[in-house]
Design an enzyme around this catalytic site. Structure first.
Site, PDB file in Angstrom:
ATOM      1  N   CYS A 247       0.840  -1.193   0.000  1.00  0.00           N
ATOM      2  CA  CYS A 247       0.000   0.000   0.000  1.00  0.00           C
ATOM      3  C   CYS A 247       0.884   1.255   0.000  1.00  0.00           C
ATOM      4  CB  CYS A 247      -0.900  -0.015   1.234  1.00  0.00           C
ATOM      5  SG  CYS A 247      -1.917   1.459   1.389  1.00  0.00           S
TER       6      CYS A 247
ATOM      7  N   CYS B 286       0.370   3.029   3.537  1.00  0.00           N
ATOM      8  CA  CYS B 286       0.803   2.519   4.840  1.00  0.00           C
ATOM      9  C   CYS B 286       1.849   1.412   4.766  1.00  0.00           C
ATOM     10  CB  CYS B 286      -0.401   2.016   5.627  1.00  0.00           C
ATOM     11  SG  CYS B 286      -1.077   0.452   5.008  1.00  0.00           S
TER      12      CYS B 286
ATOM     13  N   CYS C 202      -7.599  -1.018   1.543  1.00  0.00           N
ATOM     14  CA  CYS C 202      -6.515  -1.500   2.405  1.00  0.00           C
ATOM     15  C   CYS C 202      -7.038  -1.575   3.834  1.00  0.00           C
ATOM     16  CB  CYS C 202      -5.322  -0.540   2.343  1.00  0.00           C
ATOM     17  SG  CYS C 202      -4.033  -0.946   3.552  1.00  0.00           S
TER      18      CYS C 202
ATOM     19  N   CYS D  56      -5.071   0.885   6.531  1.00  0.00           N
ATOM     20  CA  CYS D  56      -5.209   2.350   6.569  1.00  0.00           C
ATOM     21  C   CYS D  56      -6.540   2.840   6.001  1.00  0.00           C
ATOM     22  CB  CYS D  56      -4.051   3.026   5.833  1.00  0.00           C
ATOM     23  SG  CYS D  56      -4.105   2.865   4.037  1.00  0.00           S
TER      24      CYS D  56
ATOM     25  N   CYS E  83      -8.759  -5.175  -9.723  1.00  0.00           N
ATOM     26  CA  CYS E  83      -8.384  -4.100 -10.638  1.00  0.00           C
ATOM     27  C   CYS E  83      -7.931  -2.928  -9.768  1.00  0.00           C
ATOM     28  CB  CYS E  83      -9.603  -3.731 -11.480  1.00  0.00           C
ATOM     29  SG  CYS E  83      -9.284  -2.496 -12.732  1.00  0.00           S
TER      30      CYS E  83
HETATM   31 FE    FE Z   1      -2.790   1.023   3.470  1.00  0.00          FE
END
Ligand code: FE
Length: 152
Positions: free
Chosen positions: A62, A65, A111, A114, A134
């Site tokens: 990510c 984060c 995610c 976060c 996607c």
């Molecule tokens: Fe994240």
């Protein structure tokens, strides 16, 4: 089963994201493009993402984060213009939510650590899962696996 699990009334009972920052802090910590995708749910233009054609071995984490989200062995060329994966690195890394925006019923991928918007998942992916995650390139950072042959 899936739909029932993601109804809005259940969402309130989910634990809050582990990493939470005021919006102004996210704005400082992210590029404008990362911020627009991760924190505002925008979609980058197709075929513009830096990681779309990346074929290196490693992890996609990510951009907000650093949580590991996808791995290179699940990446495939979907032809859609966005990085595509048939499964997350671990199921718990992402959270799925029903998304009724844009006059479509889609499943948003977030995610878990976060709360950042990553993209959407569709059911027209390849084997073995049939899933197509996607994902916006701007929501990801790539961490190559160290190549033991190249270490001195
Ligand atoms: Fe994240």
């Amino acid at each position: 089963m899936f739909r029932a699990k993601n109804r809005a009334k259940d969402r309130a009972q989910e634990p809050p994201a582990e990493i939470q920052k005021p919006d102004e802090q996210w704005k400082r910590d992210l590029t404008r493009e990362q911020y627009n995708v991760l924190r505002r749910g925008h979609t980058e233009m197709a075929f513009t993402g830096a990681l779309l054609r990346n074929k290196k071995t490693g992890s996609y984490v990510c951009a907000g984060c650093g949580s590991e989200l996808f791995r290179s062995d699940a990446k495939f060329n979907s032809g859609t213009g966005w990085p595509s994966f048939f499964e997350p690195a671990v199921a718990q890394a992402v959270e799925l939510r029903s998304d009724y925006s844009m006059l479509m019923r889609r499943t948003e991928v977030i995610c878990r650590r976060c709360g950042g918007h990553l993209g959407h998942v569709f059911r027209d992916g390849p084997r073995p899962t049939g899933q197509r995650y996607c994902i916006n390139s701007a929501a990801l950072a790539f961490e190559p696996t160290a190549d033991p042959d190249q270490e001195s």
